[in-house]
Design a protein around this motif. Structure first.
Motif, mmCIF file in Angstrom:
data_model
loop_
_atom_site.group_PDB
_atom_site.id
_atom_site.type_symbol
_atom_site.label_atom_id
_atom_site.label_comp_id
_atom_site.label_asym_id
_atom_site.label_seq_id
_atom_site.Cartn_x
_atom_site.Cartn_y
_atom_site.Cartn_z
ATOM 1 N N LEU A 121 0.842 -1.190 0.000
ATOM 2 C CA LEU A 121 0.000 0.000 0.000
ATOM 3 C C LEU A 121 0.877 1.240 0.000
ATOM 4 C CD1 LEU A 121 -2.590 -1.098 2.692
ATOM 5 C CD2 LEU A 121 -2.789 -1.241 0.219
ATOM 6 N N PRO A 122 0.392 2.326 -0.611
ATOM 7 C CA PRO A 122 1.174 3.567 -0.561
ATOM 8 C C PRO A 122 1.264 4.086 0.878
ATOM 9 C CG PRO A 122 -0.985 3.929 -1.574
ATOM 10 C CD PRO A 122 -0.840 2.453 -1.407
ATOM 11 N N PHE A 123 2.396 4.645 1.205
ATOM 12 C CA PHE A 123 2.637 5.258 2.531
ATOM 13 C C PHE A 123 2.434 4.284 3.691
ATOM 14 C CE2 PHE A 123 0.796 8.698 -0.125
ATOM 15 C CZ PHE A 123 1.973 9.404 -0.295
ATOM 16 N N ARG A 124 2.637 2.998 3.451
ATOM 17 C CA ARG A 124 2.273 2.072 4.521
ATOM 18 C C ARG A 124 3.150 2.245 5.752
ATOM 19 N NH1 ARG A 124 4.174 -3.864 2.742
ATOM 20 N NH2 ARG A 124 6.369 -3.448 2.436
ATOM 21 N N ARG A 125 4.431 2.514 5.546
ATOM 22 C CA ARG A 125 5.309 2.668 6.704
ATOM 23 C C ARG A 125 4.962 3.930 7.493
ATOM 24 N NH1 ARG A 125 10.201 1.359 3.726
ATOM 25 N NH2 ARG A 125 9.197 -0.620 3.264
ATOM 26 N N THR A 126 4.666 4.982 6.744
ATOM 27 C CA THR A 126 4.291 6.229 7.414
ATOM 28 C C THR A 126 3.028 6.023 8.247
ATOM 29 O OG1 THR A 126 5.087 7.257 5.409
ATOM 30 C CG2 THR A 126 4.002 8.685 7.005
ATOM 31 N N VAL A 127 2.037 5.351 7.647
ATOM 32 C CA VAL A 127 0.792 5.105 8.378
ATOM 33 C C VAL A 127 1.081 4.322 9.649
ATOM 34 C CG1 VAL A 127 -1.417 3.887 8.303
ATOM 35 C CG2 VAL A 127 -0.646 5.195 6.317
ATOM 36 N N LEU A 128 1.892 3.275 9.513
ATOM 37 C CA LEU A 128 2.217 2.435 10.668
ATOM 38 C C LEU A 128 2.852 3.256 11.781
ATOM 39 C CD1 LEU A 128 2.543 -0.543 11.745
ATOM 40 C CD2 LEU A 128 4.884 -0.380 10.918
ATOM 41 N N LEU A 129 3.815 4.096 11.405
ATOM 42 C CA LEU A 129 4.542 4.836 12.437
ATOM 43 C C LEU A 129 3.703 5.958 13.027
ATOM 44 C CD1 LEU A 129 8.033 4.703 10.801
ATOM 45 C CD2 LEU A 129 7.204 3.460 12.787
ATOM 46 N N VAL A 130 2.841 6.541 12.210
ATOM 47 C CA VAL A 130 1.940 7.556 12.751
ATOM 48 C C VAL A 130 1.025 6.908 13.788
ATOM 49 C CG1 VAL A 130 -0.065 8.985 12.183
ATOM 50 C CG2 VAL A 130 2.009 9.145 10.807
ATOM 51 N N MET A 131 0.537 5.702 13.476
ATOM 52 C CA MET A 131 -0.334 5.017 14.430
ATOM 53 C C MET A 131 0.413 4.702 15.726
ATOM 54 S SD MET A 131 -2.655 2.485 12.056
ATOM 55 C CE MET A 131 -3.824 2.058 13.349
ATOM 56 N N LEU A 132 1.669 4.252 15.595
ATOM 57 C CA LEU A 132 2.464 3.954 16.784
ATOM 58 C C LEU A 132 2.702 5.224 17.601
ATOM 59 C CD1 LEU A 132 4.175 1.944 18.444
ATOM 60 C CD2 LEU A 132 6.105 2.531 17.002
ATOM 61 N N ALA A 133 2.981 6.313 16.880
ATOM 62 C CA ALA A 133 3.243 7.578 17.575
ATOM 63 C C ALA A 133 2.041 7.994 18.410
ATOM 64 C CB ALA A 133 3.591 8.671 16.564
ATOM 65 N N GLY A 134 0.832 7.737 17.890
ATOM 66 C CA GLY A 134 -0.378 8.076 18.639
ATOM 67 C C GLY A 134 -0.431 7.359 19.971
ATOM 68 N N ASN A 135 0.063 6.129 19.983
ATOM 69 C CA ASN A 135 0.049 5.358 21.216
ATOM 70 C C ASN A 135 1.119 5.820 22.206
ATOM 71 O OD1 ASN A 135 1.063 2.367 22.514
ATOM 72 N ND2 ASN A 135 -1.036 3.018 22.743
ATOM 73 N N LEU A 136 2.192 6.418 21.663
ATOM 74 C CA LEU A 136 3.279 6.850 22.546
ATOM 75 C C LEU A 136 3.023 8.232 23.150
ATOM 76 C CD1 LEU A 136 6.357 5.695 20.430
ATOM 77 C CD2 LEU A 136 5.435 4.613 22.466
ATOM 78 N N VAL A 142 -12.193 5.423 24.014
ATOM 79 C CA VAL A 142 -10.856 5.986 24.201
ATOM 80 C C VAL A 142 -9.834 4.875 24.430
ATOM 81 C CG1 VAL A 142 -11.033 6.426 26.687
ATOM 82 C CG2 VAL A 142 -9.571 7.850 25.281
ATOM 83 N N GLN A 143 -10.242 3.811 25.080
ATOM 84 C CA GLN A 143 -9.315 2.691 25.264
ATOM 85 C C GLN A 143 -8.942 2.077 23.920
ATOM 86 O OE1 GLN A 143 -7.731 1.994 27.843
ATOM 87 N NE2 GLN A 143 -8.922 2.429 29.665
ATOM 88 N N ILE A 144 -9.916 1.971 23.031
ATOM 89 C CA ILE A 144 -9.639 1.415 21.705
ATOM 90 C C ILE A 144 -8.700 2.342 20.943
ATOM 91 C CG2 ILE A 144 -10.655 0.869 19.463
ATOM 92 C CD1 ILE A 144 -13.183 -0.006 20.975
ATOM 93 N N GLY A 145 -9.069 3.625 20.889
ATOM 94 C CA GLY A 145 -8.284 4.561 20.108
ATOM 95 C C GLY A 145 -6.852 4.658 20.599
ATOM 96 N N PHE A 146 -6.692 4.665 21.920
ATOM 97 C CA PHE A 146 -5.365 4.891 22.461
ATOM 98 C C PHE A 146 -4.476 3.650 22.379
ATOM 99 C CE2 PHE A 146 -2.247 5.922 25.804
ATOM 100 C CZ PHE A 146 -1.821 7.118 25.264
ATOM 101 N N GLY A 147 -5.076 2.459 22.395
ATOM 102 C CA GLY A 147 -4.256 1.251 22.357
ATOM 103 C C GLY A 147 -3.895 0.789 20.956
ATOM 104 N N LEU A 148 -4.707 1.208 20.012
ATOM 105 C CA LEU A 148 -4.633 0.691 18.649
ATOM 106 C C LEU A 148 -3.229 0.702 18.029
ATOM 107 C CD1 LEU A 148 -6.466 -0.489 16.599
ATOM 108 C CD2 LEU A 148 -7.248 1.793 15.987
ATOM 109 N N GLY A 149 -2.523 1.795 18.174
ATOM 110 C CA GLY A 149 -1.236 1.936 17.507
ATOM 111 C C GLY A 149 -0.257 0.855 17.897
ATOM 112 N N PHE A 150 -0.206 0.553 19.179
ATOM 113 C CA PHE A 150 0.762 -0.428 19.650
ATOM 114 C C PHE A 150 0.434 -1.824 19.126
ATOM 115 C CE2 PHE A 150 2.150 -3.514 22.905
ATOM 116 C CZ PHE A 150 3.509 -3.295 22.817
#
Lengths: 309, 275
Positions: free
Chosen positions: B100-115, B144-152
């Motif tokens: 997928l386009p930008f897949r790494r960026t998407v992944l890291l943005v999601m992880l950043a949200g969790n951090l 909020v539990q779903i949104g905040f945990g999702l990235g990790f």
């Protein structure tokens, strides 16, 4: 033990080249990415942006928020409680972080070798990780009571003069709160280090022993360098956990007495939800975010490398 | 040869001593929870027990409202864990198995949200829950539990799914599997160990959370177990026997999960630690 989980050593070669397959995006795949991303945007990214915006306002949560520019940040500089909370957070980082890293590594090395009883010992150190910090805090509150375990033991060994009401004395409250936090964190850090230590090639130690290296030399020349990636994870975990630390302090002292155990996170919470100064609290939250930001970036750079591998 | 038993004994003395010290607070709380109030009041929390009663558990469970709180906690925790893992699994699948386009960026943005430190989200999230009309409901807490945990979870599952050999996927695609079939029949079953680890971890994280629950829930009867425990502390000031019983009750579900999934649980904690 989980080396392959997060960083696949041999990532599958992506089907590159001119005749690349799956060029068209299937709606299923698009939904697979977009739905989670939207959920996270709604609950995390959008609120985070609002948080930054709110930090430039004065707001009681009821009437309309008014923009005050950098007013909140300026106020932070002259707010003695903020200064206290900041210094306490640094102290927390150094003591809680440093001791849990050293303690966790020491315990991991002690309990590394599989031998009789080691499973029990590991589980014992690990059990507190399972408890909520609130339950943990209440357990320790009982221990710190004037007629609790600590004072009972001190009395029994003749140190009556050391007896203390640990949590209500401004000189000891912060340290008294760190102990239960450590009690819980050391087991967690130990697990991280156990995983790291198991990944070290044993032949390195055999070779070093043949060359006549002492235990200490083996530790500094082999163990520590080999653990460098775990160390960076532990460091990130510690810094992020320190800035987030809230439950145990809130349950034990709520930052008191007289802000003596105030951390940035507890000060932020009470400013927001007890003093109802939502704009000022948001500025505090932004400070916490900025402090964490360096760690987050480092973490992401590492994650980027892993994802690239 | 004669030094071995001595060294082994020394090892067990040190390791056993530390373990005992570590378990001491837990032993203390269990012992306190079965003592009577008069006993604790007369002899102190630190003394040996002079009484035995199970009334404290009844008091915490019924009068202290822990029964309702336990129900609330499970209402929040179980859906939150299942939905977070489901969402994490589908995004990890799409990001790890397809170009997928930008897949790494998407992944890291999601992880950043969790951090992110949750403090920056507290005020906006509580105001947003108000706007959505779900403030002071368990639904807001689940959200909020779903949104905040999702990235990790996405990040960990991504690493796991990427390690699955590509040949398996190619074979399935040649056999005509759609992405959905590939996900459900092949990738997901192969990811089960990671899912089990994450589920055990997520259960304890969500169940033990305090910060979010006192941020979006106001009404006592809707409190999950952690905030109810804090309430118990106020309600039963210095009745350590009841507070101890309450703490024991609050710890039972996570201890049960831990004992049942111990191996997965420990592996889960180490996820991400070892490069």
């Amino acid at each position: 033990m989980t080396a392959t989980l997060t960083a696949p050593a041999a990532a599958p070669p992506s089907p590159a080249g001119p005749r690349r397959k799956r060029r068209t995006l299937s709606p299923t795949l698009l939904a697979f990415v977009l739905v989670p991303l939207l959920v996270e945007t709604l609950w995390v990214f959008w609120p985070a942006l609002q948080g930054v915006y709110l930090s430039f306002t004065s707001w009681d949560g009821v009437s309309a928020a008014t923009l005050v520019g950098f007013g909140n940040y300026a106020e932070l500089f002259s707010d003695p409680t903020f200064g206290k909370a900041f210094l306490d957070t640094v102290l927390w980082l150094v003591l809680f972080g440093g001791l849990s890293a050293v303690g966790g590594l020491a315990m991991a090395m002690l309990l590394l070798k599989d031998r009789r009883g080691v499973g029990f010992y590991r589980a014992a150190l690990f059990t507190p990780v399972v408890f909520s910090l609130v339950a943990t805090a209440l357990i320790w509150q009982a221990i710190y009571q004037p007629n609790g375990l600590v004072n009972t033991v001190l009395g029994a060994i003749g140190l009556d003069s050391w007896q203390h009401s640990w949590l209500s004395d401004a000189n000891t409250a912060l340290y008294a709160v760190i102990v239960p936090a450590l009690w819980r964190q050391i087991g967690y850090i130990m697990v991280l280090y156990l995983a790291g230590l198991k990944g070290i090639d044993p032949t390195l130690y055999e070779a070093a022993t043949v060359d006549g290296a002492s235990k200490w030399q083996q530790f500094t020349k082999i163990t520590l360098p080999q653990l460098s990636s775990v160390n960076s994870v532990v460091l990130s975990v510690i810094i992020i956990d320190s800035l987030r630390s809230f439950d145990v302090v809130w349950a034990l002292t709520r930052g008191g007495p007289y802000h003596s155990s105030e951390l940035l996170s507890t000060y932020m919470y009470s400013t927001a939800f007890q003093s109802l100064r939502l704009g000022y609290a948001s500025a505090l939250a932004v400070v916490i975010f900025v402090l964490a930001f360096g760690v987050i970036l480092t973490y992401l750079v590492r994650a980027f490398r892993d994802a690239d591998a | 040869m004669s030094r071995r038993p001595l060294r082994t004994g020394g090892y067990h003395l040190v390791a056993g001593g530390i373990s005992l010290l570590w378990l001491l607070p837990i032993i203390l709380v269990v012992v306190t929870s079965i003592r009577s109030f008069d006993d604790v009041a007369a002899n102190g929390v630190g003394s040996l027990p002079h009484s035995f009663t199970l009334d404290n558990f009844g008091q915490a469970w019924v009068d202290g409202g822990e029964f309702q709180a336990m129900v609330n906690s499970l209402i929040v925790t179980i859906p939150a864990v299942i939905i977070t893992l489901a969402l994490g699994a589908i995004s990890a699948f799409a990001l790890s198995r397809y170009d997928l386009p930008f897949r790494r960026t998407v992944l890291l943005v999601m992880l950043a949200g969790n951090l992110l430190p949750p403090q920056i989200l507290l005020v906006p999230v509580s105001k947003m829950a108000e706007m959505l009309g779900i403030y002071d409901t368990l639904g807001a807490l689940i959200g909020v539990q779903i949104g905040f945990g999702l990235g990790f979870y996405t990040f960990v599952l991504y690493g796991f799914m990427r390690a699955i050999p590509n040949e398996i996927q190619q074979a399935a695609v040649i056999d005509g599997a759609t992405p959905l079939q590939l996900f459900w029949r092949i990738i997901l079953p192969l990811t089960r160990p990671a899912l089990a680890s994450l589920a055990a971890l997520a259960f304890t994280w969500v169940f033990n959370d305090l910060l979010w629950s006192i941020t979006v829930i106001r009404t006592d009867s809707k409190f999950p177990i952690t905030s109810a425990l804090l309430g118990l502390q106020g309600q039963y000031v210095s009745q350590w026997n009841v507070i101890a019983a309450g703490s024991v009750i609050a710890a039972i579900p996570t201890v049960a999960v831990f004992l049942r999934f111990q191996r997965h649980f420990v592996a889960g904690l180490a996820l991400g630690a070892v490069k």
